[in-house]
Every structure is written in C-alpha cells, then in structure tokens.
Write a protein that holds these residues in place. Structure first.
Motif, short mmCIF file in Angstrom:
data_model
loop_
_atom_site.label_atom_id
_atom_site.label_comp_id
_atom_site.label_asym_id
_atom_site.label_seq_id
_atom_site.Cartn_x
_atom_site.Cartn_y
_atom_site.Cartn_z
N GLN A 234 0.87 -1.39 -0.12
CA GLN A 234 0.10 0.13 0.08
C GLN A 234 0.94 1.43 -0.08
N VAL A 235 1.84 1.43 0.72
CA VAL A 235 2.76 2.58 0.84
C VAL A 235 3.73 2.81 -0.41
N LEU A 236 3.85 1.67 -1.31
CA LEU A 236 4.14 1.87 -2.65
C LEU A 236 3.15 2.57 -3.59
N GLU A 237 2.03 2.08 -3.17
CA GLU A 237 0.98 2.68 -4.21
C GLU A 237 0.31 4.13 -4.01
N MET A 238 0.34 4.52 -2.44
CA MET A 238 0.02 5.80 -2.13
C MET A 238 0.81 6.22 -1.07
N PRO A 239 0.74 7.66 -0.53
CA PRO A 239 1.52 8.18 0.47
C PRO A 239 1.38 7.48 1.70
N ALA A 240 2.61 7.39 2.62
CA ALA A 240 2.50 6.56 3.61
C ALA A 240 1.33 7.29 4.58
N PRO A 241 1.15 8.93 4.83
CA PRO A 241 0.36 9.29 5.73
C PRO A 241 -1.12 8.84 5.51
N VAL A 242 -1.41 8.70 4.28
CA VAL A 242 -2.65 8.35 3.59
C VAL A 242 -3.04 6.86 4.10
N VAL A 243 -2.03 5.96 3.88
CA VAL A 243 -2.27 4.75 4.47
C VAL A 243 -2.29 4.56 6.02
N ALA A 244 -1.67 5.40 6.72
CA ALA A 244 -1.67 5.38 8.03
C ALA A 244 -3.03 5.70 8.28
N ASP A 245 -3.59 7.06 7.90
CA ASP A 245 -4.97 7.38 8.40
C ASP A 245 -5.92 6.23 7.82
N ALA A 246 -5.93 5.74 6.81
CA ALA A 246 -7.01 4.64 6.39
C ALA A 246 -7.06 3.65 7.28
N LEU A 247 -5.79 3.10 7.64
CA LEU A 247 -5.63 1.89 8.70
C LEU A 247 -5.52 1.92 9.85
N GLY A 248 -5.52 3.30 10.45
CA GLY A 248 -5.41 3.41 11.78
C GLY A 248 -4.02 3.27 12.71
N TYR A 249 -2.90 3.33 11.49
CA TYR A 249 -1.54 3.09 11.94
C TYR A 249 -0.91 4.45 12.11
N HIS A 250 -0.07 4.59 13.06
CA HIS A 250 0.90 5.78 13.39
C HIS A 250 1.79 6.00 12.08
N HIS A 251 1.81 7.34 11.68
CA HIS A 251 2.49 7.73 10.51
C HIS A 251 3.79 7.41 10.49
N LYS A 252 4.58 7.27 11.62
CA LYS A 252 5.94 6.84 11.84
C LYS A 252 6.19 5.15 11.25
N THR A 253 5.23 4.59 11.54
CA THR A 253 5.21 3.13 11.21
C THR A 253 5.21 3.06 9.57
N THR A 254 4.06 3.62 9.11
CA THR A 254 4.15 3.51 7.75
C THR A 254 5.21 4.41 6.92
N THR A 255 5.62 5.41 7.55
CA THR A 255 6.84 6.04 6.83
C THR A 255 7.97 5.31 6.96
N ARG A 256 8.07 4.13 8.25
CA ARG A 256 9.53 3.32 8.23
C ARG A 256 9.20 2.44 7.25
N LEU A 257 8.01 1.57 7.00
CA LEU A 257 7.83 0.67 6.14
C LEU A 257 8.14 1.26 4.56
N LEU A 258 7.74 2.54 4.53
CA LEU A 258 8.06 3.23 2.88
C LEU A 258 9.45 3.04 2.88
N ASN A 259 10.13 3.72 3.88
CA ASN A 259 11.75 3.83 3.70
C ASN A 259 12.20 2.24 3.46
N GLU A 260 11.63 1.22 4.00
CA GLU A 260 12.15 -0.17 3.85
C GLU A 260 11.87 -0.63 2.34
N THR A 261 10.89 -0.32 1.88
CA THR A 261 10.37 -0.60 0.26
C THR A 261 11.21 0.31 -0.57
N GLY A 262 11.61 1.39 -0.16
CA GLY A 262 12.39 2.17 -1.17
C GLY A 262 11.09 2.91 -2.03
#
Length: 154
Positions: free
Chosen positions: A100-128
């Motif tokens: 999901q973070v490859l297909e859309m911005p990490a903050p959008v994924v965080a808000d949609a799924l109820g995750y913390h923005h730092k978590t999705t940003t970390r996953l985004l960085n790990e995926t490149g």
C-alpha cells in the motif's frame, strides 16, 4: 489488503456474496473478489464449519463460529490456527501495508488503516518507495496569505 483477524472472525455467512463465478466477502464497500482457489476453499469451509455440532451453535451465522454460543471464534485462535498452517498473520499484514505505501502516500495509508504515521513511513523507507516528500494534511486549501504566482499581484 490484509484484514486483521479481529475483523475476519466477525464475518457472517451473509457477508460472503456468491455471485455466479465470483465469491465476494464484504469486509468493506465494495465487496472484494477473492481468487478462484481461495473462493472454492471458502465456500467449502462455510459448508463444513467447525463448532457447529453443539446444540448452542447449530444455527450460527458466523463464518468462524466460536465455542461459546452466539460468539465468533476468538481472533487469537484464528491467528494461531493460521500460524500452525505456516501462514504468519504478522508477515502477511506487513507485506500488504508495504504494498500500500508503494501505491499511495504513507500518511494516507496510516490514516486509512489506523496506524501511526511513523510506522508507515518506516515501511515506506524499507520498501524504497517514492512518496517521501508527500506532506500530510488538508491539500484542498492554501495557507493563509498565499498568493499563486502569475496572479497579477507582482
């Protein structure tokens, strides 16, 4: 997208739409189609669900009926059973979020799924991923005092 076991166990047989060759579980709107091999397994499971042979559960509508009358299977029990089959719910969920973070911005994924923005940003960085410069927030309005270039106010 991966759905937490806590949502999956609350599916009823009425939430599984069988429309011609398609099987569509209603985990949200619209219902999502499942691939053919899984669809067949799901329909077979519904016809032979566990915990249906007791007097208290004979008419249960839960896709995953629990041992207690009127209750679905506990999410931890479903997760444990999947892990016993070699399916790590944590790994599946993380892989789905990474996609999901490859297909859309990490903050959008965080808000949609109820995750913390730092978590999705970390996953985004790990995926490149390439959404690293996306600014979260309301993009429908301009900041106070902002005037677009070329508006004739030069």
């Amino acid at each position: 997208m991966s759905t937490p076991c806590s949502r999956v166990v609350h599916l009823t047989i009425d939430d599984i739409v069988h429309d011609n060759d398609q099987v569509l579980p209603r985990l949200g709107e619209p219902a999502s189609q499942v691939p053919a091999p899984f669809a067949e397994l799901l329909l077979t499971w519904i016809d032979s669900r566990d915990n249906m042979n007791t007097a208290t559960n004979r008419d249960s509508r839960w896709v995953f009926p629990g041992r207690r009358a009127g209750q679905p299977l506990h999410p931890g029990s479903l997760s444990s059973q999947l892990n016993d089959l070699g399916i790590s719910t944590t790994a599946v969920r993380t892989a789905a979020i990474r996609q999901q973070v490859l297909e859309m911005p990490a903050p959008v994924v965080a808000d949609a799924l109820g995750y913390h923005h730092k978590t999705t940003t970390r996953l985004l960085n790990e995926t490149g991923g390439t959404w690293s410069r996306y600014a979260a927030g309301d993009h429908k309005r301009s900041p106070t005092g902002w005037v677009p270039r070329g508006s004739g106010d030069s």
